[in-house]
Design a protein around this motif. Structure first.
Motif, PDB file in Angstrom:
ATOM      1  N   LYS B 126     -15.977 -14.208  -0.966  1.00  0.00           N
ATOM      2  CA  LYS B 126     -14.858 -15.117  -1.526  1.00  0.00           C
ATOM      3  C   LYS B 126     -14.812 -14.171  -2.740  1.00  0.00           C
ATOM      4  CE  LYS B 126     -14.412 -18.854  -3.748  1.00  0.00           C
ATOM      5  NZ  LYS B 126     -14.881 -20.101  -4.488  1.00  0.00           N
ATOM      6  N   MET B 127     -15.615 -13.454  -3.117  1.00  0.00           N
ATOM      7  CA  MET B 127     -15.789 -12.926  -4.487  1.00  0.00           C
ATOM      8  C   MET B 127     -15.775 -11.411  -4.100  1.00  0.00           C
ATOM      9  SD  MET B 127     -16.630 -14.191  -7.051  1.00  0.00           S
ATOM     10  CE  MET B 127     -16.985 -15.931  -7.380  1.00  0.00           C
ATOM     11  N   ALA B 128     -16.534 -11.446  -2.431  1.00  0.00           N
ATOM     12  CA  ALA B 128     -16.093  -9.728  -2.831  1.00  0.00           C
ATOM     13  C   ALA B 128     -14.822  -9.210  -2.111  1.00  0.00           C
ATOM     14  CB  ALA B 128     -16.817  -9.676  -1.175  1.00  0.00           C
ATOM     15  N   ALA B 129     -14.120 -10.222  -1.987  1.00  0.00           N
ATOM     16  CA  ALA B 129     -13.003 -10.226  -1.090  1.00  0.00           C
ATOM     17  C   ALA B 129     -11.873 -10.592  -2.439  1.00  0.00           C
ATOM     18  CB  ALA B 129     -12.535 -11.935  -0.411  1.00  0.00           C
ATOM     19  N   ILE B 130     -12.213 -11.422  -3.715  1.00  0.00           N
ATOM     20  CA  ILE B 130     -11.259 -11.197  -4.630  1.00  0.00           C
ATOM     21  C   ILE B 130     -11.390 -10.406  -5.730  1.00  0.00           C
ATOM     22  CG2 ILE B 130     -11.566 -12.634  -7.006  1.00  0.00           C
ATOM     23  CD1 ILE B 130     -12.467 -15.389  -5.330  1.00  0.00           C
ATOM     24  N   THR B 131     -12.489  -9.517  -5.757  1.00  0.00           N
ATOM     25  CA  THR B 131     -13.094  -8.483  -6.093  1.00  0.00           C
ATOM     26  C   THR B 131     -12.131  -7.085  -6.014  1.00  0.00           C
ATOM     27  OG1 THR B 131     -15.089  -9.220  -6.324  1.00  0.00           O
ATOM     28  CG2 THR B 131     -15.264  -6.669  -6.984  1.00  0.00           C
ATOM     29  N   GLU B 132     -12.035  -7.314  -4.389  1.00  0.00           N
ATOM     30  CA  GLU B 132     -11.507  -6.593  -3.725  1.00  0.00           C
ATOM     31  C   GLU B 132      -9.974  -6.518  -3.992  1.00  0.00           C
ATOM     32  OE1 GLU B 132     -12.360  -4.598  -0.144  1.00  0.00           O
ATOM     33  OE2 GLU B 132     -10.875  -3.360   0.208  1.00  0.00           O
ATOM     34  N   LEU B 133      -9.284  -8.033  -4.412  1.00  0.00           N
ATOM     35  CA  LEU B 133      -8.133  -8.056  -4.606  1.00  0.00           C
ATOM     36  C   LEU B 133      -7.625  -7.859  -5.512  1.00  0.00           C
ATOM     37  CD1 LEU B 133      -5.896  -9.920  -2.589  1.00  0.00           C
ATOM     38  CD2 LEU B 133      -6.470 -11.859  -3.765  1.00  0.00           C
ATOM     39  N   LYS B 134      -8.562  -8.162  -6.482  1.00  0.00           N
ATOM     40  CA  LYS B 134      -8.655  -7.500  -7.708  1.00  0.00           C
ATOM     41  C   LYS B 134      -8.226  -6.300  -7.999  1.00  0.00           C
ATOM     42  CE  LYS B 134     -10.173 -11.375 -10.228  1.00  0.00           C
ATOM     43  NZ  LYS B 134     -11.986 -12.018 -10.965  1.00  0.00           N
ATOM     44  N   ASN B 135      -9.113  -5.305  -7.316  1.00  0.00           N
ATOM     45  CA  ASN B 135      -8.561  -4.787  -7.381  1.00  0.00           C
ATOM     46  C   ASN B 135      -7.186  -3.897  -6.751  1.00  0.00           C
ATOM     47  OD1 ASN B 135     -11.491  -4.014  -8.461  1.00  0.00           O
ATOM     48  ND2 ASN B 135     -12.197  -2.960  -6.592  1.00  0.00           N
ATOM     49  N   GLN B 136      -6.619  -3.780  -5.898  1.00  0.00           N
ATOM     50  CA  GLN B 136      -6.252  -3.823  -4.802  1.00  0.00           C
ATOM     51  C   GLN B 136      -4.354  -4.526  -6.138  1.00  0.00           C
ATOM     52  OE1 GLN B 136      -5.344  -4.367  -0.832  1.00  0.00           O
ATOM     53  NE2 GLN B 136      -6.924  -2.452  -0.856  1.00  0.00           N
ATOM     54  N   VAL B 137      -4.323  -5.170  -6.714  1.00  0.00           N
ATOM     55  CA  VAL B 137      -3.739  -5.673  -7.314  1.00  0.00           C
ATOM     56  C   VAL B 137      -3.711  -5.081  -9.185  1.00  0.00           C
ATOM     57  CG1 VAL B 137      -2.746  -7.960  -8.650  1.00  0.00           C
ATOM     58  CG2 VAL B 137      -3.380  -8.339  -6.489  1.00  0.00           C
ATOM     59  N   ALA B 138      -4.687  -4.708  -9.239  1.00  0.00           N
ATOM     60  CA  ALA B 138      -4.539  -3.706 -10.269  1.00  0.00           C
ATOM     61  C   ALA B 138      -4.370  -2.243  -9.694  1.00  0.00           C
ATOM     62  CB  ALA B 138      -5.854  -3.343 -10.921  1.00  0.00           C
ATOM     63  N   ALA B 139      -4.909  -1.865  -8.723  1.00  0.00           N
ATOM     64  CA  ALA B 139      -4.030  -0.413  -8.045  1.00  0.00           C
ATOM     65  C   ALA B 139      -2.822  -0.566  -8.039  1.00  0.00           C
ATOM     66  CB  ALA B 139      -5.424  -0.234  -6.740  1.00  0.00           C
ATOM     67  N   LEU B 140      -2.619  -2.110  -7.161  1.00  0.00           N
ATOM     68  CA  LEU B 140      -0.805  -2.262  -6.973  1.00  0.00           C
ATOM     69  C   LEU B 140       0.268  -2.169  -8.269  1.00  0.00           C
ATOM     70  CD1 LEU B 140      -0.015  -2.102  -4.063  1.00  0.00           C
ATOM     71  CD2 LEU B 140       0.209  -4.224  -4.620  1.00  0.00           C
ATOM     72  N   SER B 141      -0.491  -2.955  -9.427  1.00  0.00           N
ATOM     73  CA  SER B 141       0.210  -3.123 -10.579  1.00  0.00           C
ATOM     74  C   SER B 141      -0.042  -1.449 -11.117  1.00  0.00           C
ATOM     75  CB  SER B 141      -0.294  -4.454 -11.248  1.00  0.00           C
ATOM     76  OG  SER B 141      -1.889  -4.353 -11.528  1.00  0.00           O
ATOM     77  N   ILE B 142      -0.414  -1.407 -11.196  1.00  0.00           N
ATOM     78  CA  ILE B 142      -0.737   0.024 -12.281  1.00  0.00           C
ATOM     79  C   ILE B 142       0.892   1.356 -11.373  1.00  0.00           C
ATOM     80  CG2 ILE B 142      -1.578   2.491 -12.262  1.00  0.00           C
ATOM     81  CD1 ILE B 142      -4.475   0.069 -12.571  1.00  0.00           C
ATOM     82  N   GLU B 143      -0.007   1.121  -9.930  1.00  0.00           N
ATOM     83  CA  GLU B 143       1.498   2.392  -9.245  1.00  0.00           C
ATOM     84  C   GLU B 143       2.375   1.649  -9.816  1.00  0.00           C
ATOM     85  OE1 GLU B 143       2.357   2.889  -4.873  1.00  0.00           O
ATOM     86  OE2 GLU B 143      -0.312   1.972  -5.624  1.00  0.00           O
ATOM     87  N   ILE B 144       2.887  -0.459  -9.002  1.00  0.00           N
ATOM     88  CA  ILE B 144       4.291  -0.138  -9.603  1.00  0.00           C
ATOM     89  C   ILE B 144       4.924  -0.048 -11.264  1.00  0.00           C
ATOM     90  CG2 ILE B 144       5.329  -2.936 -10.314  1.00  0.00           C
ATOM     91  CD1 ILE B 144       3.522  -3.567  -7.832  1.00  0.00           C
ATOM     92  N   ALA B 145       3.673  -0.673 -12.356  1.00  0.00           N
ATOM     93  CA  ALA B 145       3.964  -0.287 -13.631  1.00  0.00           C
ATOM     94  C   ALA B 145       4.560   1.155 -13.953  1.00  0.00           C
ATOM     95  CB  ALA B 145       2.708  -0.516 -14.223  1.00  0.00           C
ATOM     96  N   GLU B 146       3.735   2.477 -13.146  1.00  0.00           N
ATOM     97  CA  GLU B 146       3.561   3.738 -13.209  1.00  0.00           C
ATOM     98  C   GLU B 146       5.730   3.404 -12.690  1.00  0.00           C
ATOM     99  OE1 GLU B 146       0.557   6.588 -12.256  1.00  0.00           O
ATOM    100  OE2 GLU B 146       2.742   6.498 -10.334  1.00  0.00           O
ATOM    101  N   LYS B 147       5.286   2.945 -11.420  1.00  0.00           N
ATOM    102  CA  LYS B 147       7.024   2.912 -11.102  1.00  0.00           C
ATOM    103  C   LYS B 147       7.879   2.640 -12.439  1.00  0.00           C
ATOM    104  CE  LYS B 147       6.091   4.332  -6.067  1.00  0.00           C
ATOM    105  NZ  LYS B 147       5.920   2.974  -5.114  1.00  0.00           N
ATOM    106  N   ILE B 148       7.817   1.525 -12.662  1.00  0.00           N
ATOM    107  CA  ILE B 148       8.932   0.508 -13.259  1.00  0.00           C
ATOM    108  C   ILE B 148       8.961   2.048 -14.858  1.00  0.00           C
ATOM    109  CG2 ILE B 148       8.858  -0.882 -14.827  1.00  0.00           C
ATOM    110  CD1 ILE B 148       8.126  -2.560 -12.805  1.00  0.00           C
ATOM    111  N   LEU B 149       7.765   2.244 -15.105  1.00  0.00           N
ATOM    112  CA  LEU B 149       7.902   2.870 -16.598  1.00  0.00           C
ATOM    113  C   LEU B 149       8.608   4.198 -15.862  1.00  0.00           C
ATOM    114  CD1 LEU B 149       4.367   2.868 -17.314  1.00  0.00           C
ATOM    115  CD2 LEU B 149       6.229   1.851 -18.704  1.00  0.00           C
ATOM    116  N   LYS B 150       7.714   4.779 -14.717  1.00  0.00           N
ATOM    117  CA  LYS B 150       9.030   6.649 -14.046  1.00  0.00           C
ATOM    118  C   LYS B 150      10.463   5.777 -14.702  1.00  0.00           C
ATOM    119  CE  LYS B 150       5.702   9.048 -11.360  1.00  0.00           C
ATOM    120  NZ  LYS B 150       4.903   8.925 -10.388  1.00  0.00           N
ATOM    121  N   GLU B 151      11.106   4.641 -14.217  1.00  0.00           N
ATOM    122  CA  GLU B 151      11.743   4.924 -13.411  1.00  0.00           C
ATOM    123  C   GLU B 151      12.918   4.346 -14.703  1.00  0.00           C
ATOM    124  OE1 GLU B 151      13.666   2.059 -10.409  1.00  0.00           O
ATOM    125  OE2 GLU B 151      14.502   1.380 -11.468  1.00  0.00           O
ATOM    126  N   HIS B 152      12.693   3.714 -15.796  1.00  0.00           N
ATOM    127  CA  HIS B 152      13.074   2.965 -17.153  1.00  0.00           C
ATOM    128  C   HIS B 152      13.162   4.076 -17.890  1.00  0.00           C
ATOM    129  CE1 HIS B 152      13.663  -1.097 -19.099  1.00  0.00           C
ATOM    130  NE2 HIS B 152      12.902   0.045 -20.167  1.00  0.00           N
TER     131      HIS B 152
END
Lengths: 380, 173, 80
Positions: B126-152
């Motif tokens: 679970k922890m591993a999955a959560i960590t992975e999920l967190k990492n992914q979410v972080a990467a995803l959110s950074i990406e999204i944030a980058e995209k939003i920022l770029k667009e904004h």
């Protein structure tokens, strides 16, 4: 029990009835029916055996006179109706015998003819005395006696054989009838009366008991070979009582005679009266024994016959009365028959018991006499 | 005696010598014969049988006592066997119970261990999955944030508004 | 019995009366024996056998006396 025995008894009685009837029918034309004579004739000993009517069985006569012993048949005295009324002139001794009330006598002869009185020929008393007649004939009673003895031997020897054949086993058949009686005589008669020495007297007591009982029963059978009044004959009971007396005397001890001559514990004054009574008692005891048996059995026969005679006594008055009385007298006779069955056993028992008591008195050992009366002890 | 004076006239009460002799001889013969061949053997047999019956009665009594004793013995043995059996059953029951309870405890501890280890593994995963999920979410959110920022931040106006906004915030602080 | 009595003269009648008296005496005696025996049996049923044999013995003795009388009476009747 009563019902099962009733019919044979009735047949019995009817046999007796018919025998009596024909007997009396034949005598009626000559003289009136005499009950006393009929009864006495049936109760007494006879030289021939009356069967029925004018039929009798002759019995052998054995007579010892001063001219030796001679034997002949009792039929030599018979008339045509088998009545012993004739005179028999013996070829060997030459005596003119005739039967006077069944007693052998020499007939009186006057002028070459026999003197005839009211009751047949008259006796020549001097000649009879001179002939020294000793009548040892096989009379009705002797015949019955021998028959009873044979029956006794047959019964007890066969029972003894059964005991030998089946030792230690239960009783069977005749044994079962006899054994309780033997035990009764041994345990209820001999042992309580005699005590320790009872075994010695047991054979005599048993023989006497069964002799009296069996002959009493044989006497109740109204036709040959029963019907003789054997145990109701003084000669028989006298011999039995004499045997008891002799056995008692042979076995007496000092204790017995001390009690007879000087009863211990009794003052001299009383002894003067008591001792003669006691001495008399020694002889009276067997005498009473004799009379009791004789009288009981004879009385039984007389009463039974008297009931029957009633029929013929009334028959002389009218036939109807005879029929009426016959019912009553048959019932009474049946009743008497059962009484006599009981008496037959009872008298055998009483004779045996009293004999045993006399033996017991004779062999009794005194323990107290010496202590009480040293002077009487010294006298013996 | 008066009796005898009268008696001589009456045949009924007079003893007859002939009959007496016959009676005496017959009776004595019968007596001797029966004594020898009947009474003695019969009485002896009865006595023998009585003693044998008595003895067998006594024997039966004895046998009964013996049987009684035997029964008592049997009863005792049976009782002992019963006690023995009860004891055995009890022992075996006890043993069974111990074995079962031991096995139960063992199984329980094993099961507990398995469960614990499974739970640990699950947790770890679970922890591993959560960590992975967190990492992914972080990467995803950074990406999204980058995209939003770029667009904004692609037009000036928006850039100015943002700066203003920040400035305003700073002023307020 | 009736003819027996009719035939014999006075002596016979007296003898018969004597026999009757003896029978009365014996009857009373045996009655008393029987009564007492039944009483004792009721009191002590366990002594039944002893009582019975003694009763029979006593009755036989009484009866013997009665028969004595009867025999004497009979002899008077029959004596010629």
């Amino acid at each position: 029990m009563f019902q099962r025995n009733f019919f044979p008894t009735l047949v019995f009685i009817l046999c007796l009835f018919s025998a009596n009837k024909s007997f009396s029918e034949d005598t009626i034309p000559k003289k009136p029916f005499n009950a006393g004579e009929l009864i006495l004739h049936h109760v007494q000993d006879a030289h021939s055996w009356h069967i029925t009517g004018h039929t009798s069985v002759p019995l052998p006569m054995i007579v010892k006179t001063d001219k030796g012993i001679e034997c002949f048949s009792s039929s030599v005295f018979w008339n045509k109706e088998h009545e012993p009324t004739e005179i028999y002139t013996s070829p060997s001794s030459g005596y003119d015998f005739f039967l006077n009330h069944e007693h052998l006598k020499v007939a009186k002869k006057e002028n070459g003819e026999f003197v005839k009185g009211e009751e047949g020929y008259e006796e020549d008393e001097e000649a009879t005395k001179a002939a020294k007649i000793l009548d040892l004939s096989m009379t009705k009673n002797v015949f019955s006696l021998l028959f009873g003895a044979l029956i006794m031997c047959w019964i007890f020897l066969s029972v003894a054989k059964m005991y030998k054949k089946r030792p230690g086993q239960g009783t069977k058949g005749l044994q079962s009838l006899i054994e309780p009686l033997i035990m009764f005589v041994r345990d209820d008669v001999a042992k309580p009366s005699i005590g320790k020495k009872s075994d010695k007297f047991l054979p005599f007591l048993l023989t006497v008991f069964f002799f009296i009982w069996i002959n009493n029963l044989l006497g109740m059978i109204p036709f040959m070979p029963g019907g003789a009044n054997l145990t109701g004959s003084v000669s028989i009971t006298m011999v039995l009582a004499l045997l008891t007396f002799v056995i008692t005397m042979v076995n007496t001890n000092a204790h017995y005679w001390r009690h007879v001559f000087a009863m211990p514990g009794v003052p001299i004054g009383v002894l003067i009266i008591l001792t003669p009574i006691e001495i008399l008692g020694v002889f009276i005891k067997p005498f009473v024994l004799m009379v009791r048996l004789f009288a009981n059995i004879t009385a039984g026969h007389i009463i039974a016959l008297a009931f029957f005679s009633l029929i013929f006594i009334f028959g002389e008055m009218s036939t109807g009365a005879a029929f009426g009385v016959s019912v009553v007298s048959v019932i009474f006779t049946v009743f008497m028959f059962f009484m006599e069955l009981l008496v037959a056993f009872l008298q055998a028992y009483v004779f045996t018991l009293l004999s045993a008591m006399y033996f017991g008195g004779a062999v009794e050992e005194g323990h107290h006499a010496e202590a009480h009366h040293p002077e009487t002890a010294a006298a013996h | 005696m008066n009796t005898f004076l009268l008696a001589s006239d009456i045949p009924l009460v007079m003893p007859e010598f002939g009959l007496m002799i016959w009676m005496l001889i017959t009776f004595v013969i019968v007596l001797l014969l029966l004594r020898r061949y009947a009474w003695k053997p019969i009485l002896k047999m009865i006595k023998t049988r009585e003693t044998s019956i008595e003895e067998s009665l006594r024997g039966a009594e004895k046998a009964r006592d013996e049987i009684k004793e035997l029964y008592a013995n049997n009863e005792r043995i049976i009782n002992e066997a019963r006690v023995e059996r009860d004891k055995l059953i009890k022992d075996s029951n006890d043993a069974k119970e111990t074995i079962i309870s031991e096995a139960k405890t063992k199984a329980k501890t094993e099961a507990d261990r398995i469960v614990t280890s499974a739970r640990e593994t699950i947790n770890n995963e679970k922890m591993a999955a959560i960590t992975e999920l967190k990492n992914q979410v972080a990467a995803l959110s950074i990406e999204i944030a980058e995209k939003i920022l770029k667009e904004h931040l692609s037009n000036d106006e928006n850039q100015k508004a943002l700066v203003n906004n920040y400035v305003k915030d700073i002023n307020l602080n | 019995m009736t003819t027996l009595l009719l035939e014999v003269p006075v002596a016979g009648g007296i003898a018969a009366a004597g026999a009757g008296l003896a029978a009365i005496g014996a009857g009373i005696g045996i009655g008393r024996i029987g009564g007492s025996a039944v009483e004792s049996i009721a009191r002590q049923p366990e002594a039944l056998n002893d009582i019975r044999s003694n009763m029979i013995l006593a009755a036989a003795l009484v009866e013997g006396a009665a028969f004595f009388a009867m025999v004497i009476a009979l002899m008077v009747v029959l004596a010629k």
